[in-house]
Write a protein that holds these residues in place. Structure first.
Motif, PDB file in Angstrom:
ATOM      1  N   TYR A  46     -39.626  10.613 -46.139  1.00 13.57           N
ATOM      2  CA  TYR A  46     -39.460   9.293 -46.741  1.00 13.57           C
ATOM      3  C   TYR A  46     -38.786   8.332 -45.765  1.00 13.57           C
ATOM      4  O   TYR A  46     -38.001   8.741 -44.906  1.00 13.57           O
ATOM      5  CB  TYR A  46     -38.611   9.389 -48.010  1.00 13.57           C
ATOM      6  CG  TYR A  46     -39.358   9.931 -49.207  1.00 13.57           C
ATOM      7  CD1 TYR A  46     -39.976   9.074 -50.114  1.00 13.57           C
ATOM      8  CD2 TYR A  46     -39.467  11.298 -49.420  1.00 13.57           C
ATOM      9  CE1 TYR A  46     -40.676   9.574 -51.217  1.00 13.57           C
ATOM     10  CE2 TYR A  46     -40.149  11.802 -50.511  1.00 13.57           C
ATOM     11  CZ  TYR A  46     -40.754  10.931 -51.400  1.00 13.57           C
ATOM     12  OH  TYR A  46     -41.443  11.429 -52.478  1.00 13.57           O
ATOM     13  N   SER A  47     -39.101   7.040 -45.931  1.00 11.28           N
ATOM     14  CA  SER A  47     -38.476   5.975 -45.129  1.00 11.28           C
ATOM     15  C   SER A  47     -38.482   6.339 -43.640  1.00 11.28           C
ATOM     16  O   SER A  47     -37.454   6.334 -42.964  1.00 11.28           O
ATOM     17  CB  SER A  47     -37.055   5.698 -45.617  1.00 11.28           C
ATOM     18  OG  SER A  47     -37.067   5.232 -46.956  1.00 11.28           O
ATOM     19  N   ALA A  48     -39.668   6.640 -43.166  1.00 14.69           N
ATOM     20  CA  ALA A  48     -39.830   7.104 -41.787  1.00 14.69           C
ATOM     21  C   ALA A  48     -39.214   6.119 -40.799  1.00 14.69           C
ATOM     22  O   ALA A  48     -39.394   4.910 -40.916  1.00 14.69           O
ATOM     23  CB  ALA A  48     -41.316   7.291 -41.474  1.00 14.69           C
ATOM     24  N   GLY A  49     -38.477   6.652 -39.839  1.00 17.40           N
ATOM     25  CA  GLY A  49     -37.889   5.843 -38.785  1.00 17.40           C
ATOM     26  C   GLY A  49     -36.465   5.393 -39.059  1.00 17.40           C
ATOM     27  O   GLY A  49     -35.838   4.794 -38.177  1.00 17.40           O
ATOM     28  N   TYR A  50     -35.946   5.685 -40.252  1.00 17.26           N
ATOM     29  CA  TYR A  50     -34.581   5.275 -40.594  1.00 17.26           C
ATOM     30  C   TYR A  50     -33.634   6.471 -40.581  1.00 17.26           C
ATOM     31  O   TYR A  50     -34.031   7.604 -40.861  1.00 17.26           O
ATOM     32  CB  TYR A  50     -34.549   4.588 -41.961  1.00 17.26           C
ATOM     33  CG  TYR A  50     -35.167   3.205 -41.941  1.00 17.26           C
ATOM     34  CD1 TYR A  50     -34.400   2.084 -41.650  1.00 17.26           C
ATOM     35  CD2 TYR A  50     -36.523   3.034 -42.174  1.00 17.26           C
ATOM     36  CE1 TYR A  50     -34.965   0.821 -41.610  1.00 17.26           C
ATOM     37  CE2 TYR A  50     -37.104   1.769 -42.138  1.00 17.26           C
ATOM     38  CZ  TYR A  50     -36.315   0.664 -41.849  1.00 17.26           C
ATOM     39  OH  TYR A  50     -36.891  -0.588 -41.806  1.00 17.26           O
ATOM     40  N   LEU A  51     -32.384   6.191 -40.273  1.00 14.76           N
ATOM     41  CA  LEU A  51     -31.371   7.227 -40.167  1.00 14.76           C
ATOM     42  C   LEU A  51     -31.006   7.747 -41.555  1.00 14.76           C
ATOM     43  O   LEU A  51     -30.683   6.976 -42.456  1.00 14.76           O
ATOM     44  CB  LEU A  51     -30.126   6.658 -39.475  1.00 14.76           C
ATOM     45  CG  LEU A  51     -29.078   7.635 -38.965  1.00 14.76           C
ATOM     46  CD1 LEU A  51     -29.649   8.516 -37.866  1.00 14.76           C
ATOM     47  CD2 LEU A  51     -27.854   6.870 -38.445  1.00 14.76           C
ATOM     48  N   GLN A  52     -31.057   9.063 -41.705  1.00 15.29           N
ATOM     49  CA  GLN A  52     -30.619   9.705 -42.932  1.00 15.29           C
ATOM     50  C   GLN A  52     -29.305  10.429 -42.661  1.00 15.29           C
ATOM     51  O   GLN A  52     -29.000  10.798 -41.528  1.00 15.29           O
ATOM     52  CB  GLN A  52     -31.669  10.685 -43.447  1.00 15.29           C
ATOM     53  CG  GLN A  52     -32.989  10.002 -43.807  1.00 15.29           C
ATOM     54  CD  GLN A  52     -33.863  10.857 -44.696  1.00 15.29           C
ATOM     55  OE1 GLN A  52     -33.382  11.689 -45.486  1.00 15.29           O
ATOM     56  NE2 GLN A  52     -35.169  10.641 -44.607  1.00 15.29           N
ATOM     57  N   GLY A  53     -28.516  10.627 -43.727  1.00 10.40           N
ATOM     58  CA  GLY A  53     -27.196  11.196 -43.529  1.00 10.40           C
ATOM     59  C   GLY A  53     -26.823  12.268 -44.529  1.00 10.40           C
ATOM     60  O   GLY A  53     -27.193  12.204 -45.703  1.00 10.40           O
ATOM     61  N   ASN A  54     -26.082  13.277 -44.032  1.00 10.91           N
ATOM     62  CA  ASN A  54     -25.419  14.272 -44.872  1.00 10.91           C
ATOM     63  C   ASN A  54     -24.117  13.677 -45.401  1.00 10.91           C
ATOM     64  O   ASN A  54     -23.552  12.760 -44.793  1.00 10.91           O
ATOM     65  CB  ASN A  54     -25.091  15.507 -44.043  1.00 10.91           C
ATOM     66  CG  ASN A  54     -26.311  16.146 -43.418  1.00 10.91           C
ATOM     67  OD1 ASN A  54     -26.985  16.947 -44.041  1.00 10.91           O
ATOM     68  ND2 ASN A  54     -26.601  15.798 -42.159  1.00 10.91           N
ATOM     69  N   LEU A  55     -23.625  14.222 -46.489  1.00 14.94           N
ATOM     70  CA  LEU A  55     -22.465  13.656 -47.163  1.00 14.94           C
ATOM     71  C   LEU A  55     -21.342  14.684 -47.270  1.00 14.94           C
ATOM     72  O   LEU A  55     -21.578  15.849 -47.596  1.00 14.94           O
ATOM     73  CB  LEU A  55     -22.873  13.213 -48.571  1.00 14.94           C
ATOM     74  CG  LEU A  55     -21.933  12.269 -49.324  1.00 14.94           C
ATOM     75  CD1 LEU A  55     -21.939  10.893 -48.664  1.00 14.94           C
ATOM     76  CD2 LEU A  55     -22.371  12.156 -50.785  1.00 14.94           C
ATOM     77  N   ALA A  56     -20.132  14.240 -46.982  1.00 14.62           N
ATOM     78  CA  ALA A  56     -18.937  15.039 -47.253  1.00 14.62           C
ATOM     79  C   ALA A  56     -17.859  14.078 -47.730  1.00 14.62           C
ATOM     80  O   ALA A  56     -17.498  13.140 -47.015  1.00 14.62           O
ATOM     81  CB  ALA A  56     -18.479  15.792 -46.015  1.00 14.62           C
ATOM     82  N   ILE A  57     -17.355  14.299 -48.935  1.00 15.68           N
ATOM     83  CA  ILE A  57     -16.332  13.432 -49.526  1.00 15.68           C
ATOM     84  C   ILE A  57     -15.085  14.279 -49.766  1.00 15.68           C
ATOM     85  O   ILE A  57     -15.137  15.306 -50.445  1.00 15.68           O
ATOM     86  CB  ILE A  57     -16.838  12.809 -50.838  1.00 15.68           C
ATOM     87  CG1 ILE A  57     -18.140  12.023 -50.594  1.00 15.68           C
ATOM     88  CG2 ILE A  57     -15.778  11.901 -51.444  1.00 15.68           C
ATOM     89  CD1 ILE A  57     -18.765  11.460 -51.842  1.00 15.68           C
ATOM     90  N   ILE A  58     -13.961  13.817 -49.189  1.00 16.09           N
ATOM     91  CA  ILE A  58     -12.741  14.611 -49.111  1.00 16.09           C
ATOM     92  C   ILE A  58     -11.559  13.749 -49.568  1.00 16.09           C
ATOM     93  O   ILE A  58     -11.519  12.548 -49.289  1.00 16.09           O
ATOM     94  CB  ILE A  58     -12.497  15.050 -47.642  1.00 16.09           C
ATOM     95  CG1 ILE A  58     -13.714  15.780 -47.069  1.00 16.09           C
ATOM     96  CG2 ILE A  58     -11.243  15.902 -47.514  1.00 16.09           C
ATOM     97  CD1 ILE A  58     -13.959  17.125 -47.668  1.00 16.09           C
ATOM     98  N   PRO A  59     -10.567  14.325 -50.251  1.00 22.18           N
ATOM     99  CA  PRO A  59      -9.352  13.555 -50.553  1.00 22.18           C
ATOM    100  C   PRO A  59      -8.684  13.065 -49.269  1.00 22.18           C
ATOM    101  O   PRO A  59      -8.729  13.726 -48.229  1.00 22.18           O
ATOM    102  CB  PRO A  59      -8.465  14.567 -51.290  1.00 22.18           C
ATOM    103  CG  PRO A  59      -9.416  15.568 -51.857  1.00 22.18           C
ATOM    104  CD  PRO A  59     -10.524  15.674 -50.848  1.00 22.18           C
TER     105      PRO A  59
END
Length: 284
Positions: A42-55
């Motif tokens: 999906y959305s070829a050519g755009y940066l995708q990101g992994n997520l980590a949410i921490i206190p």
């Protein structure tokens, strides 16, 4: 470890028009519940990101973990404490709603799967977004090199390896890799194309024999979907942004949130220009 499958894909033809949706359109489709599957293709050519949410109290150690392990943890964005927005990554981007699935850890290795974070959001949470290998897939397919998982409408397979990351504070654990299989001539070209995308893990960490990095059965991934392997294919393994999830499981902060593997945050940043664009934004 038992294979952990991604959420089922929404009905789609990955070669059709939906794969060309702009990131904002895709995020809106996710936010409204109209897309609940993987974002590969999906959305070829755009940066995708992994997520980590921490206190916030654990954020410095987690940042150090990313700095010590840049291959699996290429940092592309960090929020202010309590803010669900990272303007450098996209307009109208809300961390709480714009991924198809999240994992919520509460002081243990167990997690709860949720489709938004509105009920669990806190004002001390810091969001880290890490680059994803989905971001270089368009460069590979544009060169005429097939990606079997996209052609099959599947999530990429991911494996826990016997390679240890560099620890930081309580954060430690094994490297996780994603795998794509190619004909030998295509494998060489895929390595060269991916190396251009350092914020999307760059070049692979291993080619060939999966047992050399502790993968006992390539047909049984720990995350994602079963691989498609044709006769004569070479498996190629890239560092994967699910690696921090293993470190979070070991650290066991009182609250931590990650993406469901393969269900990424799609940003407005063009992958090819990501390093320049993000550096310019951060230093402006």
């Amino acid at each position: 470890m038992t294979a952990e499958k991604s959420a089922s894909c929404s009905s789609r033809d990955v070669t059709g028009s939906i794969s060309m949706m702009k990131p904002l359109e895709l995020r809106h489709a996710i936010r409204s519940g109209n897309h609940r599957g993987t974002t590969t293709g999906y959305s070829a050519g755009y940066l995708q990101g992994n997520l980590a949410i921490i206190p916030q109290k654990d954020a410095a150690d987690f940042l150090s973990f990313c700095m010590k392990n840049p291959k699996p943890c290429p940092l592309i964005g960090v929020s202010e404490p309590g803010s669900p927005y990272i303007p450098a990554l996209g307009a109208d981007l809300d961390i709480r709603t714009d991924l198809s699935g999240y994992r919520v850890f509460r002081g243990s290795r167990d997690y709860q799967s949720v489709t938004d974070l509105n009920a669990v959001w806190r004002d001390d949470l810091v969001t880290f977004v890490l680059g994803c290998s989905f971001s270089f897939e368009a460069a590979i397919t544009s060169a005429g090199i097939p990606l079997h998982h996209i052609d099959a409408g599947r999530n990429v397979p991911m494996y826990v390896t016997n390679i240890e990351t560099s620890p930081a504070g309580r954060f430690h654990g094994p490297l996780v890799v994603s795998m794509r299989a190619f004909r030998p001539s295509d494998a060489i070209r895929a390595v060269l194309y991916s190396d251009r995308y350092r914020l999307a893990h760059g070049a692979p960490v291993h080619l060939g024999d999966p047992s050399a990095i502790g993968i006992a059965d390539i047909g049984k991934p720990d995350f994602g979907d079963e691989p498609v392997l044709n006769d004569g294919d070479i498996p190629v393994f890239w560092a994967c942004g699910v690696t921090p999830q293993m470190a979070i499981r070991n650290a066991q902060p009182d609250l931590a949130i990650t993406h469901e593997p393969g269900l990424m945050l799609v940003t407005d940043v063009l992958a090819e220009a990501a390093e320049f664009t993000l550096h310019a934004t951060q230093t402006a």
